[in-house]
Design an enzyme around this catalytic site. Structure first.
Site, PDB file in Angstrom:
ATOM      1  N   GLU A 282      38.369  37.137  41.860  1.00 15.96           N
ATOM      2  CA  GLU A 282      37.234  38.137  41.793  1.00 15.96           C
ATOM      3  C   GLU A 282      37.767  39.440  41.927  1.00 15.96           C
ATOM      4  O   GLU A 282      37.081  40.394  41.373  1.00 15.96           O
ATOM      5  CB  GLU A 282      36.156  37.540  42.795  1.00 15.96           C
ATOM      6  CG  GLU A 282      35.356  36.311  42.288  1.00 15.96           C
ATOM      7  CD  GLU A 282      34.520  35.730  43.023  1.00 15.96           C
ATOM      8  OE1 GLU A 282      34.650  35.637  44.410  1.00 15.96           O
ATOM      9  OE2 GLU A 282      33.260  35.551  42.674  1.00 15.96           O
TER      10      GLU A 282
ATOM     11  N   GLU B 298      35.564  27.251  43.772  1.00 12.65           N
ATOM     12  CA  GLU B 298      34.620  27.087  44.962  1.00 12.65           C
ATOM     13  C   GLU B 298      33.796  25.826  44.679  1.00 12.65           C
ATOM     14  O   GLU B 298      33.062  25.263  45.622  1.00 12.65           O
ATOM     15  CB  GLU B 298      33.709  28.460  44.674  1.00 12.65           C
ATOM     16  CG  GLU B 298      34.032  29.704  45.202  1.00 12.65           C
ATOM     17  CD  GLU B 298      35.136  30.256  44.337  1.00 12.65           C
ATOM     18  OE1 GLU B 298      35.546  29.829  43.478  1.00 12.65           O
ATOM     19  OE2 GLU B 298      35.932  31.286  44.812  1.00 12.65           O
TER      20      GLU B 298
END
Ligand code: NAD
Length: 698
Positions: free
Chosen positions: A105, A125
């Protein structure tokens, strides 16, 4: 310093340095923001490179900060990402080795990205029951396309950087370095080449769309529903990626945030995070420090080439460790060898193993009928008949031939390891390695610590377990160790349920609906009902006060030992894998019930599940109190990796905590009043009673 700042001529380099994987902990996040400010303030700097020291760009969030205030403290990852995007000088991510989660990210917020080949790129995740919460679901579809991004986000699996670079039209990497070693120089050169480019490109400015949007997301939802029936995160990943295609970037980010927060508080996510830490914690033994010296394990001996010996050998062969298998007779060796070949050949046929690798593994395997041939083995695992006299003969011979310092391990499921150790003059070198069947498949290894087992033996076995890809949990010596001691209570309850009015399929269905891979009766048929029968016969002599239902004995008296004979609680037909209910077995149960004068009653699925699961919990509390297990999370690891306990429930003790221990004990008190059950059975273990009294959890 967990992030370093250096200037190379006109390029500033911010190097994340937070071993082992440059987790984005608070100090590292601060380091990035400070570095950007210094670069902004330095007129000689024209561009910035962000990279990682050591073996990663960044593995994402710092797990040491999970659940602590530090993980949210400013600058949090959102603020860091904002600072990167808003830097007035171009920021280049120089990616190598590992670029995952928050690390990816962060890279997606940079103006440019250059990657080394061989880098694992992922948004994992979902494996913790959440979704990427710092823009990953919004930015990744903009650079690799909606489908590829959704696949990565829903699976959490890593994709190699060179595969991404080969995707047509991808914009994740502006450039690939020729080799990992070239990345540092090439990233500096690249930064200089774009130093004056304006306006600075941002991923958020790219479009995200799918030509058949609605149809595609409908299809994706159906796929995901089938795959992840007990987990809420994968469908939310679809929602988040769809938002990237339908909403403005800022709105999409807000949607991602909402979905992230809603998932964070689900019991499933708590269970997955609990297991993530539980698995890591299992390898830590309180009084065996991490730096305990280890013994070298280069050659392994396995005694007994039966059901377990063959599977145990395969584990070591798969890890490239030579194995010598010993048996009493050549026929037994031939049979064992043939089974190993058959297992490998099935893998080759399915394309899971290359023919060459199969041959390499078989070349590491040799066999013998003579104990003399085991004298150069560093570790010898015994898997002979479960009979103390046989074990005695084996361990006496091992003591006579094994080299000094060799580790002597027993795979016994029920026998007293301390007695086995006492057959040798080196009890400090004796340890239990309790594999689960099929030993080449099941991940769990109970490492049984005898009273004399040396610390370096334990440390070595724990590290060998890792090498052969097992999840090892230490258990003290007791009948059944952690897992089987608990399962006996569960089987006892399953038997009482039959006496009271249930059929085997009703019990199995209820607990399978709760999420178990297999109910107690299907499991009995798989493991062999004769094993429990033998244990109950022994118990009848050793502990005659333990109460069992007689149904399982009646079943065994009819020779219904399970799948291996084609009949047990259920029938099995060749070519069909399912368990088929058998009317005669159900009649036998009903007749037995009638002979006890019991009128059958309808037992609810809820009661079935609670009686089975809480029986595990109460026994686990005894096990913890006695120090057989070091910590509650070890019990959960045993049940998840060895007994098919539902992953989304996080193991029996995590489930007990979620259920509430007060409520759990209240239910036990109700069960204790049932005259057909066993009031003593439901007496709360002292530890459980104490936790409830103190308002605490496991
Ligand atoms: P098995 O009967 O399939 O195999 C035992 C093998 O040991 C046989 O091939 C036999 O020929 C050989 N053997 C017997 N005495 C020997 C001796 N003195 N020297 C050399 N070889 C000898 O049994 P198994 O199911 O593989 O069980 C082996 C051990 O593993 C037992 O202690 C059992 O409790 C334990 N165990 C079994 C399971 C399971 O599910 N089967 C699971 C965990 C642990």
């Amino acid at each position: 310093m967990t992030a370093q700042y250096q200037v190379h001529g006109d390029v500033a380099v911010i190097t994340l340095n937070n071993p082992p994987v440059n987790g984005l902990g608070l100090a590292t996040r601060r380091g990035i923001v400070d570095g950007l400010e210094r670069a902004e303030a330095d007129a000689t700097v024209r561009a910035v490179v962000i990279t990682g020291a050591g073996a990663a760009f960044s593995g994402g969030a710092d797990i040491k900060e999970f659940g602590t205030d530090k993980s949210l403290a400013e600058p949090n990852l959102h603020s860091v990402i904002g600072a990167v995007e808003q830097c007035s000088k171009p920021v280049v991510a120089a990616i190598h080795s590992v670029c995952m989660g928050g690390g990816l990210e962060l890279a997606l917020a940079c103006h440019y990205r250059i990657a080394a080949p061989g880098c694992s790129v992922a948004l994992p995740e979902v494996k913790l029951g959440i979704l990427p919460g710092a823009g990953g679901t919004q930015r990744l579809p903009r650079v690799v396309g909606v489908e590829a991004a959704l696949n990565m986000i829903v699976s959490g699996e890593a994709v190699k950087s060179e595969l991404i670079a080969a995707m047509p039209g991808q914009k994740l990497f502006d450039k690939m370095a020729a080799a990992p070693e070239a990345l540092a120089d090439e990233s500096l050169a690249f930064a200089r080449s774009i130093a004056e480019a304006r306006p600075l490109p941002l991923v958020r400015g790219l479009p995200a769309s799918h030509p058949q949007g609605d149809a595609y997301f409908q299809f994706a939802r159906n796929m995901v529903k089938g795959m992840a029936k007990n987990f809420p995160a994968p469908p939310k990943c679809v929602d988040a990626v769809e938002a990237a295609t339908k909403q403005k970037f800022a709105d999409g980010l807000a949607t991602e945030r909402e979905l992230f927060i809603s998932l964070m508080w689900t019991p499933e996510s708590r269970a997955l995070r609990h297991l993530f830490f539980a698995e890591r914690a299992a390898s830590k033994i309180p009084d065996v420090p991490a730096d305990t010296p280890q013994r070298a394990i280069k050659k392994v001996g396995v005694i007994g080439a039966g059901t377990m010996g063959g599977g145990i050998s395969m584990n070591f062969l798969n890890a490239g460790i030579p194995v010598k298998m010993l048996e009493m007779k050549q026929e037994a060796l031939d049979r064992g060898l043939a089974t190993i070949r058959k297992n490998y050949e099935a893998q080759v046929k399915k394309g899971k193993l290359k023919e060459g690798r199969y041959q390499e593994r078989m070349a590491l395997l040799s066999t013998t009928l003579s104990y003399e041939d085991l004298k150069d083995c560093d570790l010898i695992v015994e898997a002979v008949f479960e009979d103390l006299n046989v074990k005695e003969a084996v361990f006496k011979q091992l003591d006579a031939v094994a080299k000094p310092g060799a580790i002597l391990a027993s795979n016994t499921s029920t026998l007293d390891l301390d007695r086995i150790a006492a057959f040798t003059n080196r009890p400090q070198d004796v340890v239990g390695m309790h594999f689960f069947s099929p030993a080449n498949v099941m991940k769990l290894l109970e490492v049984v610590r005898g009273k004399a087992t040396a610390k370096d033996v334990l440390a070595t076995v724990m590290s060998v377990a890792k090498k052969i890809k097992k999840v090892a949990v230490v258990s003290g010596v007791c009948d059944g160790f952690i897992g089987n001691r608990m399962i006996e209570r569960y089987s006892q309850q399953a038997g009482f349920l039959l006496d009271e009015g249930c059929t085997p399929s009703q019990v199995d269905r209820a607990i399978e609906k709760f999420g178990f891979a297999m109910g107690p009766f299907r499991m009995g048929d798989l493991a062999g009902n004769d094993i429990g029968w033998a244990i109950r016969k022994r118990r009848a002599v050793e502990s005659p006060d333990i109460k069992y239902s007689k149904t399982a004995d009646l079943l065994c008296e009819q020779g219904r030992f399970g799948q291996k004979v084609g009949k047990g609680w259920y029938d099995y037909v060749p070519g069909r894998r399912d368990a088929i209910a058998n009317a005669e077995v159900e009649k036998m149960i009903a007749d037995h019930r009638a002979s006890l004068g019991i009128t059958p009653r309808k037992v609810s699925d809820e009661e079935i599940v609670q009686r089975l699961v809480f029986s595990l919990v109460n026994e686990a509390a005894h096990i913890l109190e006695e120090g057989i297990a070091n910590k509650a999370s070890d019990v959960d690891v045993v049940y998840i990796f060895g007994y098919g306990f539902p992953v989304h429930r996080g193991g029996p003790l995590n489930y007990a905590n979620e259920f509430g221990l007060f409520n759990l004990v209240q239910a036990m008190k109700r069960f204790a009043k049932n005259p057909l059950d066993d009031a003593r059975f439901w007496q709360p273990a002292p530890l459980l009673a104490r936790l409830v009294a103190e308002g605490k959890q496991f």
